[in-house]
Scaffold this motif. Structure first.
Motif: not given
Length: 255
Positions: A51-56, A118-128, A165-176
């Motif tokens: 939860p904390a990592r996803l929130a960041r 891809l990772g979770l961060g890839t998909l959220l990067n696009i949408v959020v 800085g916040l989202y890169l530090g979570t290591a959820h995968g690259p942006g598109p």
């Protein structure tokens, strides 16, 4: 017609548009073989979260999108990919934020032959980021005084650095866009800087011909985004090392 913005009073916005990516990610996925991926928890970290990592991650992406929208609202020139998104929005019923989302998912199709993970961060990067752009542009009105617009531009750059800085530090995968960069680098052997520059120049040129706003803000973005992101990463690392616990098996990025 394409616009070059030097600081004149903003024209009335296209009613279909509302806003303005990124920028520069780092590829935090591991390209090990699938059998290794099943054994190494750091490989799965792009999808397994807390939860904390996803929130960041979400907060960082939202801040990034807010900063990108402020750059658009300054009407001094957008970031290269936002020039492209704005150009697409001019010729379609899409807002700039939705155009950015569509472009992001299209880029994922190019990932397939490049075999980029891809990772979770890839998909959220696009949408959020796309949603944050449109939401911010709906709330922030046009700004006429040049001094105010310069201030909004600089605030946007600072927010992009903080959000990165916040989202890169979570290591959820690259942006598109960054996955495209690393994929082409791996396949062609060309230096990352050359590949990234070619991608950004292509997006900027296409967006400008479509009518996107290119100007002094675009140049400022190119010159200042690197230091802004570095400061954001350093701040995020300092906060995490000061007491926030990292998820098991996940190490902090080194740069």
């Amino acid at each position: 017609m394409s616009r070059f913005s030097l600081g004149t009073r903003p024209s009335a916005p296209d009613p279909r548009t509302a806003a303005a990516v990124p920028p520069v990610d780092v590829d935090t996925t591991d390209r090990s073989a699938p059998s290794v991926a099943r054994q190494d928890p750091t490989v799965l970290s792009a999808w397994r979260t807390s939860p904390a990592r996803l929130a960041r991650l979400v907060v960082g992406l939202w801040i990034f999108g807010t900063g990108d929208a402020l750059i658009v609202r300054s009407d001094l020139g957008n970031s290269p990919w936002t020039v492209f998104a704005e150009g697409v929005s001019i010729h379609t019923p899409l807002s700039i934020g939705v155009a950015s989302i569509v472009i992001g998912f299209f880029l994922l199709l190019i990932w397939i032959p490049l075999r980029t993970r891809l990772g979770l961060g890839t998909l959220l990067n696009i949408v959020v980021i796309g949603v944050a752009i449109d939401a911010t542009l709906l709330m922030v009105p046009e700004i006429a005084p040049i001094g105010g617009r310069i201030g909004v531009l600089l605030a946007g750059l600072a927010l992009i650095g903080l959000g990165s800085g916040l989202y890169l530090g979570t290591a959820h995968g690259p942006g598109p866009r960054d996955g495209l960069m690393t994929g082409l680098h791996d396949r062609t052997g060309l230096p990352v800087g050359v590949v990234r520059g070619a991608i950004e120049l292509t997006a900027l040129t296409a967006g400008w011909f479509l009518g996107g706003t290119f100007g002094v803000g675009t140049v400022a973005f190119a010159l200042l985004i690197g230091p802004a992101v570095q400061m954001g990463i350093a701040l995020d690392r300092r906060v995490r090392e000061g007491g926030l616990r990292r998820p098991p098996g996940v190490t902090a990025p080194t740069g």
